[in-house]
Structure formats: C-alpha cells, structure tokens
Design an enzyme around this catalytic site. Structure first.
Site: not given
Ligand code: PEP
Ligand code: MG
Length: 597
Positions: A204, A523
């Site tokens: 992340h 995505c």
C-alpha cells in the site's frame, strides 16, 4: 547515517514510481515530542487512565505488526530485531514501568503523557545508577525503557513519528520504511524523490507513492547504513537503481535521462485527446485510481475517463475520529463534480491488515496469533460496524446526486457479504428518502465488488447474481492466490502477479463477467504496466483503472497493438510454466511489435 562523504556507490531496490530524481538525501527525522505539564483534575483521572490503556494497546498492536513484517528482512537483522520487539512487548504488559506510570496518573500529579515520561526517566536513571555489572547492558536496558515510553507518548498524543516539513526543499526523502498513512502526509512538491530500505512493489505504501508522482525506489537493503545525510543521490525509479555520491559522469548521464524523460512526457501528452483503441479498432476504457484528492488535476490532464477506484481510506487516515456523513458527502461531491460527468467508482473503506486507519484502530482486534490479512479486513470489518458502513453509504448516495457514481465493495469472498451490503444500502436509501431537503439521485447507484480473493474469482457466477460490476484487484488477488505478502521484497521471488495461476483467475473472472453480462475492469497495479496491458486485453479485459501518471503510457501500448496479437499473447502466457516464462514472452513482444501510433 554516517557523517562523511563516501565515494560513488550503486545500490539496487524496487522501481516503484518512474522517473529520475537528483538531490541531497535526507532522512525524515522524528518529530519532537510535545508533552503537556497540566495536572488532571480528580474527575479527569479515569479518562487519563483510559487514554493510557488505549495507548498501551495501540503500541502493542504496532509492535505485533512490526514483528509480523520481520520475515521481509535478512536473517541476521531478524535475529537482532525480534528479541528487542519481544522486550518492548513484555514491558507493555503488567510490569513495573506500567504500574509506576498508572500510580503517577492516579496520584493526580501528572497527565498520562507526563506520567509516562517521568516514570520512564526515573526508571532509566535507576538502571544506569546500579552499581557493578556491565555498563553497556545497563545502557541498553535504560534505552529500552525510554524507547517504550516514547512509543506510548506518540500514541497518547497522536503525534506522527515523523515530520516531513523540516526537510530541505528538493531533497530525496530516505527512510527505513514508510507506512501508507505516513506516505499520505508527504507533500510531493517538497521532494525530488523517495527511497526506503523496506517495502514491496505493490504494497500500500508503493501505491501511495505512485500517486504522489515522485520517482521512488523501495526495498534498498542497507540504505541508511550506507548513505550519508545531505549527500547527493540519484534515484532511478525506472530501473530501481540508486547512486550515492554520484561521479560527474553518472550525474551527466542522469541529467540526460531526465531531459529525455521530460521530452517523452511532453510527446505522450499529445495522446491525451486520442482514443484508447487498438490498431484494429477495439475500444478500451481507461480510468484513474485516486488515493489522495490532490491527484484530481493530474487525473484531468491524464486523458483518463473517470475514476475507476477511489480508495476512500485517505479520509480516515491521520485523524482522531472518523469523518461524519456531512464531511464525507462534501469530499465525495467535490470529487464527483470535478470529474464533470465522467463516472466515479467509490470503494467502501478498505481497512484492516496493513492499511492501518488510526481513527478506527480500536475496532480492529489486537490478536497477535492471527494474520490480519486473513482476518477482519475490508467489507468483513465494515459489516460488523453498521454505523460506519451506513454513514459512508449515506454520504455516497447523497454525492451521487452530483454525477455518475458506482459503489464498490473491498475484499469480498462470499455472496452473503454482497447481499448484506445491498440490504444496508436499501435501508440507508429509505432513510435518506424520508429526510427533507436532501438531494438524491433518481435511483441508487450500481453496487459492485472487487475481485481480489481467489474465492471471489472462482465464485464469480454466484457473485454476479448480486453484484452489478466486477473490478479485479490484482494486488490482493496475487497475494491471496500465491500466499505471498504484497509488501515482500522482490528478491524473495514469492509475490508476482505474472504467475500463470493469477493470470488464469483474471481470465476466469473476465469470462464469467462476460457470461453474466456485467462490466469487469482491472484496478490493481498490473493495469498500469504498459508492457503487460496487451496481455490483459488478451485475457478479455477492456476496462483498466490505474495511477493517473500511467494513463498516457498505457494508452500508447494499446494504440500499438491488435486484439489478435493480444489473444496470442494471452494463450502463450496462460500455458507458460511460470512468471519468468511469461516475462520472456512479453519481452519478445516488446522487440517485435511496432511502437507508438
Ligand atoms: C488491489 O488489491 O489490487 C486493489 C486495487 O486494492 P488495494 O491495492 O487498495 O488493496
Ligand atoms: Mg485490495
């Protein structure tokens, strides 16, 4: 870091965000601790004790998380750090330190922060003053007490561990590691580039750094030991190489590369208004991922047609309380309005695992035995916190009055989760309808799901009965398929989205979506890799959402290929024995296919 200037040294890491950065290297220092000396009133003592309890459990959770990440380090570092973390965890149990802090709070002499500071200092001094024995071991024990106190105070005051504002403009930011919430605090205009010693390609933090648009290299092992504070560094975000104290020749080469990149970027911007279509005329929909609101102008300039993934986590990071319905509505509405009629897919809060959301930390169970990536995360957590889910749904439904919106669920694994979320959405819709003077769309927006667990990919036909669209999250899909953490360094060779097992799940999901007649997109980070995009088209994907910076390059790759070539490529990749073979197939394509059109 060493104070002297060593000769040129080349180190390598993971190329996380493209581009060349040249600047002095500076480590983000810890922000100073600010401790209030105010004495609590008698009535405030219970809440001070509760704050202390909360800080203890946060500190424990952070240490457990650090421990779970140790496997990414070389064996000798693991052996050094693991026992230290155990000592800290022990000190945060029923020890003299915590008892002493509590007594100071109960006496009314100190608030929780000052009590922690003074008790730790008293104990550290007492250790250092002990007679006889080994002086260095006394110093070590005293440092450990001070370190635990420092962490407790950070958690009590919610002061970030690091402050980025004090670093010189134009520097290359260096850190051992960066948390996603810290990356969200970085002002991109302040820095030339970013380099860290830890971190994986699709973790992340990497996703956040790509959003900043700064050249970034992660996972440079031994970085801080080898680098010199203030020394010049070149960061090559394309190759993953960094050069410490570069020679004149290396600097000249880097500057040449930098100006070539600027020219290439300018040339690519001409593609902005051209369609994303293959040479044979197949249309591909390109959208952008949005992690932080400042990306909006970049998205508008990228040629993306809408937002395919709005990671709503940013609204919950670096704040004490979750944003209320009005605040969320305003933020979503601003984004929808800025997209001026292009669709916006808002993903419900994906929290838990390594997306630590400070404002919600108390909701995530601190269970050191369990793996947070495999427990309560994403929609699983939201469904257990009705108020949080319904507040977010209400805000999105209201913002949908301003333009086309879709609602997307993270981390789905079974159909029941979609059914329950849809029920929650209906409840919220009815409630909003009964409120006066609220602007709402004519009907609720489509509700779709992320396909990012193997369960969701394999059960896609079942899920398609309840979901109105699919978006494949290749970052987590890879992690869960290969049982390999997305933050692992590349040299471990475990996490790799090009493994045929992952490609097969993408292909399967695309085929199921086509059979069910619902849209499917990708995505995850794979969608932003121009060399891989023809393969994704061959697997049946016609909708891609990616970091805004990548849109022009991906469009260029699409305009240079044909569907037939893509399908051949996909067949070869699906039959390949491993990711390495898939890479070879893609590299062959690079050398044989025409370039820009
Ligand atoms: C993914 O998992 O691929 C994804 C897009 O979601 P995130 O990276 O936010 O987990
Ligand atoms: Mg994900």
């Amino acid at each position: 870091m060493k104070p002297t200037n060593p000769p040129e040294k080349r180190l390598s890491g993971l190329p996380v965000a493209p581009g060349i950065a040249i600047g002095p290297l500076h480590e983000a220092p810890e922000s100073p601790l600010v401790i209030s000396s105010k004495k609590p009133k008698a009535s405030e003592i219970p809440s001070e004790l509760a704050r202390l309890e909360d800080a203890v459990s946060r500190s424990r959770a952070q240490l457990h998380k650090l421990k779970s990440r140790l496997t990414a380090l070389p064996k000798d570092s693991q052996a050094e750090i693991a026992p230290l973390l155990d000592v800290y965890l022990h000190m945060l149990g029923p020890t003299r330190l915590l008892r002493g802090i509590k007594l100071r709070v109960q006496s009314g002499e100190h608030g929780a922060e000052a009590a922690t500071q003074s008790e730790a200092e008293a104990q550290a001094e007492a250790i250092l003053a002990q007679p006889g024995g080994d002086k260095s071991s006394r110093q070590r024990r005293a440092d450990e007490v001070r370190e635990v106190a420092r962490r407790l105070i950070r958690n009590l005051t919610r002061q970030p561990f690091r402050s980025f504002e004090v670093l010189p403009q134009g520097s290359v930011l260096a850190a051992q590691s960066l948390r996603p919430a810290e990356a969200a605090l970085i002002q991109p205009t302040r820095f030339a580039g970013i380099v860290t010693a830890e971190g994986g390609l699709d973790g992340h933090t990497a996703v956040m750094l790509r959003a900043l648009g700064l050249p970034a290299v992660l996972g440079v092992s031994g970085l801080l030991e080898k680098a010199t504070t203030g020394g010049l560094v070149i960061v090559d975000g394309d190759s993953g190489e960094i050069i410490l104290n570069p020679s004149r020749a290396s600097l000249d080469a880097a500057r040449k590369k930098l100006s070539a990149q600027t020219r290439a970027r300018r040339a690519l911007s001409r593609l902005q208004h051209l369609p994303a279509q293959t040479r044979c005329g197949a249309q591909v929909e390109l959208q952008a991922n949005l992690e932080l609101p400042f990306e909006l102008p970049l998205i508008a300039a990228s040629g993306a047609r809408g937002i395919g993934l709005l990671r709503s986590e940013f609204m919950f990071m670096n704040r004490e309380l979750a944003p209320d319905e009005e605040t969320q509505t305003r933020i979503y509405r601003d984004i929808v309005e800025a997209m001026d009629g292009d669709p916006v897919t808002i993903r419900l809060l994906d929290w838990g695992s390594d997306k630590d959301v400070e404002a919600l930390a108390r909701f995530v169970p601190d269970n050191p035995e369990s793996n947070p990536a495999l427990g309560l995360r994403g929609i699983r957590l939201l469904l257990r916190h009705e108020a949080l889910l319904e507040t977010q749904l209400a805000a999105i439904l209201r913002a949908a009055a301003a333009g086309p919106v879709r609602i997307m669920m993270p981390m789905v694994s079974v159909a029941r989760e979609v059914v329950e979320t849809r029920e929650a959405m209906r409840r919220v819709w009815r409630r909003l309808k009964s409120r006066r003077n609220l602007q709402l769309p004519e009907k609720p927006p489509p509700l779709g799901i992320m396909v990012e667990t193997p369960a969701a990919a394999l059960a896609a036909p079942l899920l398609a009965r309840h979901a109105e669209f699919f978006a494949i999250g290749t970052n987590d899909l890879t992690m869960y398929t290969l049982a390999a953490d997305r933050s692992l360094p590349a040299d471990m060779k475990l996490y790799d989205p090009l493994e045929p097992a992952v490609l097969r799940l993408i292909h399967l999901t695309a085929s199921f979506a086509a059979a069910a007649g619902i849209p499917v997109s990708i995505c995850g980070e794979l969608a932003s890799r121009p060399t891989v995009v023809p393969l994704l088209l061959g697997l049946g994907i016609r909708q891609l959402s990616m970091n805004g910076n990548a849109v022009p390059l991906v469009k260029q790759a699409i305009r240079a290929t044909t569907l037939l070539a893509c399908e051949h490529l996909a067949n070869a990749a699906l039959a390949a024995p491993d990711a390495e073979a898939v890479r070879e197939i893609l590299a062959r394509l690079q050398t044989t296919s025409p370039t820009v059109s």
